[in-house]
Motif scaffolding. Structure first.
Motif, PDB file in Angstrom:
ATOM      1  N   LEU A 157       0.839  -1.022  -0.216  1.00 47.63           N
ATOM      2  CA  LEU A 157      -0.131   0.223   0.076  1.00 47.63           C
ATOM      3  C   LEU A 157       0.704   1.477   0.011  1.00 47.63           C
ATOM      4  CD1 LEU A 157      -2.559  -0.788   2.727  1.00 47.63           C
ATOM      5  CD2 LEU A 157      -2.819  -1.346   0.071  1.00 47.63           C
ATOM      6  N   TRP A 158       0.376   2.155  -0.980  1.00 46.92           N
ATOM      7  CA  TRP A 158       1.058   3.043  -0.942  1.00 46.92           C
ATOM      8  C   TRP A 158       0.634   3.817   0.674  1.00 46.92           C
ATOM      9  CZ3 TRP A 158       5.157   3.424  -4.140  1.00 46.92           C
ATOM     10  CH2 TRP A 158       5.052   3.283  -5.154  1.00 46.92           C
ATOM     11  N   LEU A 159       1.561   4.357   1.624  1.00 47.48           N
ATOM     12  CA  LEU A 159       0.893   5.459   2.364  1.00 47.48           C
ATOM     13  C   LEU A 159       0.821   6.924   2.554  1.00 47.48           C
ATOM     14  CD1 LEU A 159       3.264   3.733   5.394  1.00 47.48           C
ATOM     15  CD2 LEU A 159       0.235   2.797   4.870  1.00 47.48           C
ATOM     16  N   ARG A 160       1.723   7.681   1.430  1.00 46.77           N
ATOM     17  CA  ARG A 160       1.521   8.333   0.787  1.00 46.77           C
ATOM     18  C   ARG A 160       0.999   8.576  -0.502  1.00 46.77           C
ATOM     19  NH1 ARG A 160       1.195  14.155   3.141  1.00 46.77           N
ATOM     20  NH2 ARG A 160       1.433  15.769   1.382  1.00 46.77           N
ATOM     21  N   GLN A 161      -0.172   9.243  -0.535  1.00 41.69           N
ATOM     22  CA  GLN A 161      -0.996   9.472  -1.613  1.00 41.69           C
ATOM     23  C   GLN A 161      -1.522  10.832  -2.414  1.00 41.69           C
ATOM     24  OE1 GLN A 161      -2.966   5.727  -2.661  1.00 41.69           O
ATOM     25  NE2 GLN A 161      -1.979   5.893  -5.279  1.00 41.69           N
ATOM     26  N   GLN A 162      -1.645  11.385  -3.365  1.00 49.59           N
ATOM     27  CA  GLN A 162      -2.616  12.221  -3.086  1.00 49.59           C
ATOM     28  C   GLN A 162      -2.737  13.218  -2.623  1.00 49.59           C
ATOM     29  OE1 GLN A 162      -6.426  10.058  -3.792  1.00 49.59           O
ATOM     30  NE2 GLN A 162      -6.574   9.926  -6.304  1.00 49.59           N
ATOM     31  N   GLY A 163      -1.237  13.865  -2.126  1.00 57.77           N
ATOM     32  CA  GLY A 163      -1.403  15.044  -1.307  1.00 57.77           C
ATOM     33  C   GLY A 163      -1.431  14.326   0.802  1.00 57.77           C
ATOM     34  N   ARG A 164      -2.064  13.246   0.785  1.00 60.24           N
ATOM     35  CA  ARG A 164      -2.317  12.689   2.058  1.00 60.24           C
ATOM     36  C   ARG A 164      -1.544  11.384   3.030  1.00 60.24           C
ATOM     37  NH1 ARG A 164      -7.613  14.254   3.281  1.00 60.24           N
ATOM     38  NH2 ARG A 164      -7.542  13.203   4.992  1.00 60.24           N
ATOM     39  N   TRP A 165      -1.275  11.435   3.283  1.00 57.19           N
ATOM     40  CA  TRP A 165      -0.130   9.623   4.696  1.00 57.19           C
ATOM     41  C   TRP A 165      -1.769   9.277   4.880  1.00 57.19           C
ATOM     42  CZ3 TRP A 165       4.258   8.846   4.529  1.00 57.19           C
ATOM     43  CH2 TRP A 165       5.159   8.785   4.533  1.00 57.19           C
ATOM     44  N   ARG A 166      -1.150   7.797   4.488  1.00 57.24           N
ATOM     45  CA  ARG A 166      -2.721   7.217   5.112  1.00 57.24           C
ATOM     46  C   ARG A 166      -2.535   6.982   6.770  1.00 57.24           C
ATOM     47  NH1 ARG A 166      -4.797   3.253   1.796  1.00 57.24           N
ATOM     48  NH2 ARG A 166      -5.057   1.844   3.604  1.00 57.24           N
ATOM     49  N   ASP A 167      -2.774   6.027   7.888  1.00 52.67           N
ATOM     50  CA  ASP A 167      -3.126   6.342   9.043  1.00 52.67           C
ATOM     51  C   ASP A 167      -2.265   4.320   9.204  1.00 52.67           C
ATOM     52  OD1 ASP A 167      -3.395   8.628  10.537  1.00 52.67           O
ATOM     53  OD2 ASP A 167      -5.645   8.528   9.944  1.00 52.67           O
ATOM     54  N   GLY A 168      -1.436   4.070   8.731  1.00 53.77           N
ATOM     55  CA  GLY A 168      -1.724   2.549   8.565  1.00 53.77           C
ATOM     56  C   GLY A 168      -2.114   1.607   7.425  1.00 53.77           C
ATOM     57  N   PRO A 169      -1.268   0.553   7.705  1.00 55.37           N
ATOM     58  CA  PRO A 169      -0.869  -0.286   8.470  1.00 55.37           C
ATOM     59  C   PRO A 169       1.371   0.560   8.602  1.00 55.37           C
ATOM     60  CG  PRO A 169      -1.317  -1.813   6.816  1.00 55.37           C
ATOM     61  CD  PRO A 169      -2.449  -0.235   6.158  1.00 55.37           C
ATOM     62  N   TRP A 170       1.268   0.205   9.380  1.00 55.18           N
ATOM     63  CA  TRP A 170       2.578   0.853   9.393  1.00 55.18           C
ATOM     64  C   TRP A 170       4.014  -0.279   9.579  1.00 55.18           C
ATOM     65  CZ3 TRP A 170       3.339   6.541   8.176  1.00 55.18           C
ATOM     66  CH2 TRP A 170       2.496   7.034   8.908  1.00 55.18           C
ATOM     67  N   PRO A 171       4.779   0.647   8.496  1.00 55.66           N
ATOM     68  CA  PRO A 171       6.014  -1.243   8.960  1.00 55.66           C
ATOM     69  C   PRO A 171       6.838  -1.425  10.148  1.00 55.66           C
ATOM     70  CG  PRO A 171       6.912   0.965   7.822  1.00 55.66           C
ATOM     71  CD  PRO A 171       5.586   1.195   8.231  1.00 55.66           C
ATOM     72  N   GLN A 172       7.737  -2.844   9.547  1.00 58.67           N
ATOM     73  CA  GLN A 172       7.951  -2.706  11.211  1.00 58.67           C
ATOM     74  C   GLN A 172       9.394  -2.021  10.690  1.00 58.67           C
ATOM     75  OE1 GLN A 172       8.151  -7.648  11.425  1.00 58.67           O
ATOM     76  NE2 GLN A 172       6.160  -7.024  13.107  1.00 58.67           N
ATOM     77  N   ALA A 173      10.179  -2.401   9.818  1.00 61.22           N
ATOM     78  CA  ALA A 173      11.261  -1.508   9.273  1.00 61.22           C
ATOM     79  C   ALA A 173      11.013  -0.691   8.511  1.00 61.22           C
ATOM     80  CB  ALA A 173      11.738  -2.235   8.489  1.00 61.22           C
ATOM     81  N   TRP A 174      11.545   0.765   9.191  1.00 62.88           N
ATOM     82  CA  TRP A 174      11.040   2.445   9.102  1.00 62.88           C
ATOM     83  C   TRP A 174      12.396   3.216   7.740  1.00 62.88           C
ATOM     84  CZ3 TRP A 174       5.986   4.124  10.513  1.00 62.88           C
ATOM     85  CH2 TRP A 174       6.102   3.482  11.536  1.00 62.88           C
ATOM     86  N   HIS A 175      13.450   2.151   7.626  1.00 65.24           N
ATOM     87  CA  HIS A 175      14.639   2.836   6.789  1.00 65.24           C
ATOM     88  C   HIS A 175      14.542   3.141   5.910  1.00 65.24           C
ATOM     89  CE1 HIS A 175      16.181  -0.692   6.263  1.00 65.24           C
ATOM     90  NE2 HIS A 175      15.905  -1.048   8.084  1.00 65.24           N
ATOM     91  N   THR A 176      13.738   2.194   4.648  1.00 63.48           N
ATOM     92  CA  THR A 176      13.537   2.196   3.078  1.00 63.48           C
ATOM     93  C   THR A 176      12.604   2.271   2.721  1.00 63.48           C
ATOM     94  OG1 THR A 176      15.740   0.437   3.555  1.00 63.48           O
ATOM     95  CG2 THR A 176      14.614   0.447   1.310  1.00 63.48           C
ATOM     96  N   TRP A 177      11.890   2.971   1.600  1.00 60.20           N
ATOM     97  CA  TRP A 177      11.049   3.803   1.494  1.00 60.20           C
ATOM     98  C   TRP A 177      11.082   3.841  -0.778  1.00 60.20           C
ATOM     99  CZ3 TRP A 177       6.260   5.255   4.194  1.00 60.20           C
ATOM    100  CH2 TRP A 177       6.706   5.054   5.266  1.00 60.20           C
ATOM    101  N   GLU A 178      10.358   3.627  -0.567  1.00 66.19           N
ATOM    102  CA  GLU A 178      10.030   3.502  -2.023  1.00 66.19           C
ATOM    103  C   GLU A 178       9.719   4.952  -2.902  1.00 66.19           C
ATOM    104  OE1 GLU A 178       8.390   0.004  -4.551  1.00 66.19           O
ATOM    105  OE2 GLU A 178       9.305  -0.618  -3.212  1.00 66.19           O
ATOM    106  N   LEU A 179      10.022   6.168  -3.498  1.00 66.53           N
ATOM    107  CA  LEU A 179       9.089   7.033  -3.992  1.00 66.53           C
ATOM    108  C   LEU A 179       8.669   7.167  -5.096  1.00 66.53           C
ATOM    109  CD1 LEU A 179       9.593   8.362  -1.205  1.00 66.53           C
ATOM    110  CD2 LEU A 179      10.910  10.312  -2.101  1.00 66.53           C
ATOM    111  N   HIS A 180       7.745   7.467  -5.637  1.00 69.51           N
ATOM    112  CA  HIS A 180       6.663   7.480  -7.189  1.00 69.51           C
ATOM    113  C   HIS A 180       6.173   9.089  -7.621  1.00 69.51           C
ATOM    114  CE1 HIS A 180       6.880   3.379  -8.241  1.00 69.51           C
ATOM    115  NE2 HIS A 180       7.727   3.207  -6.890  1.00 69.51           N
ATOM    116  N   TRP A 181       6.613   8.825  -8.763  1.00 65.46           N
ATOM    117  CA  TRP A 181       5.864   9.767  -9.434  1.00 65.46           C
ATOM    118  C   TRP A 181       5.516  10.312 -10.877  1.00 65.46           C
ATOM    119  CZ3 TRP A 181      10.808   9.859  -8.074  1.00 65.46           C
ATOM    120  CH2 TRP A 181      11.766  10.594  -9.054  1.00 65.46           C
TER     121      TRP A 181
END
Length: 305
Positions: A157-181
């Motif tokens: 799931l995209w936790l950031r999409q359309q200019g908003r953050w979802r309220d989870g589900p949050w990951p167990q590891a926080w240090h590595t992310w993908e960004l698409h645009w």
């Protein structure tokens, strides 16, 4: 970060919480723009414990309301997210951050970001990871003028999409992310034409560089900005006994000299804003062009008193 950027980050934290209706903590004590590492970690730990990941991720959105910060201007002049991330990485080096952001291109409009510590430092806390990721997402959106999709690596799931953050589900590891645009077509640049027997052409080149001295300029970048081929640009510079590296350094030193004499920015912030790799690099090149250090130049010629 232990220099000019750290106090600015703490102000962003307070502003980002206030935007969410969360009572911000009292200002963190700062000295010469620096905030003690323990104070920063304690503040983020309290926020994480009291409010969880969502509000921490949204702190970066406060950057959309900031207009007059010089360091921010040096970042958001970026032409695209890869350019922005290169500027951010230089900022981390410039202020001797114990954390670094690793960037890997996954495609034409996709990046993988990994927030890590230097070998001798402890790993970032989850709150530190998410604060930085949230800020970088907001900066990318400001550069692009549109939303960025972000999710932890391995997440569906995209936790950031359309200019908003979802309220989870949050990951167990926080240090590595993908960004698409979505790719954005760049506006065509007006050509720089070379008048006969005139220095106006060179002045136009210098003006392009001065407009964004913090950009990681290459010959191809300047040629493209001037609607020239790289070969033509180098040929015209050679006719004036100039090379691209020398031209770029001279413009950056000129920009730095102006800021040193006309602003109250710290020497470190001047060096960062003008595109130098780190503080020794700034001092070495500035002294090579002016015969004095940046601090000494300010002492002798400052008008901002």
């Amino acid at each position: 970060m232990n220099d000019f950027a750290s106090a600015a980050m703490m102000k962003l934290v307070r502003d980002g919480l206030a935007r969410q209706g969360i009572a911000p903590p009292p200002p963190t004590p700062a000295r010469d723009g620096r905030v003690a590492l323990g104070d920063k970690q304690a503040l983020l730990a309290r926020l994480w414990a009291q409010h969880g990941p969502g509000p921490v991720a949204r702190i970066g959105e406060a950057i959309h309301g900031v207009q007059d910060d010089p360091t921010l201007r040096a970042l958001v002049l970026a032409v695209d997210p890869p350019d922005l991330l290169a500027r951010w990485q230089r900022l981390e080096r410039f202020v001797h951050s114990r954390h670094r952001t690793l960037v890997e291109a996954l495609g034409p409009a996709q990046l993988r970001l990994q927030h890590v510590s230097l070998a001798s430092a402890p790993a970032p806390a989850p709150a530190e990871d998410l604060l930085v990721i949230g800020l970088l997402v907001a900066l990318c959106e400001r550069v692009l003028g549109q939303g960025v999709r972000a999710r932890p690596v391995g997440g569906r799931l995209w936790l950031r999409q359309q200019g908003r953050w979802r309220d989870g589900p949050w990951p167990q590891a926080w240090h590595t992310w993908e960004l698409h645009w979505d790719p954005v077509a760049s506006a065509p640049q007006a050509p720089v034409t070379e008048p006969v027997a005139s220095d106006r052409w060179l002045a136009q080149l210098q003006a392009r560089l001065r407009a964004d001295p913090g950009r990681p300029w290459r010959v191809d970048d300047l040629a493209r900005a001037c609607a020239l081929s790289a070969r033509s640009l180098q040929r015209h510079l050679a006719q004036r006994q100039l090379g691209f590296a020398r031209l770029l350094t001279e413009v950056r030193v000129q920009c730095a000299a102006e800021l040193l004499t006309r602003s109250d920015l710290s020497v470190a912030e001047v060096g960062y804003r003008c595109g130098f790799a780190d503080q020794p690099h700034f001092s070495r090149h500035f002294r090579g062009c002016t015969a004095v250090t940046p601090a000494r130049y300010r002492d002798q010629f400052s008008l901002a008193r």
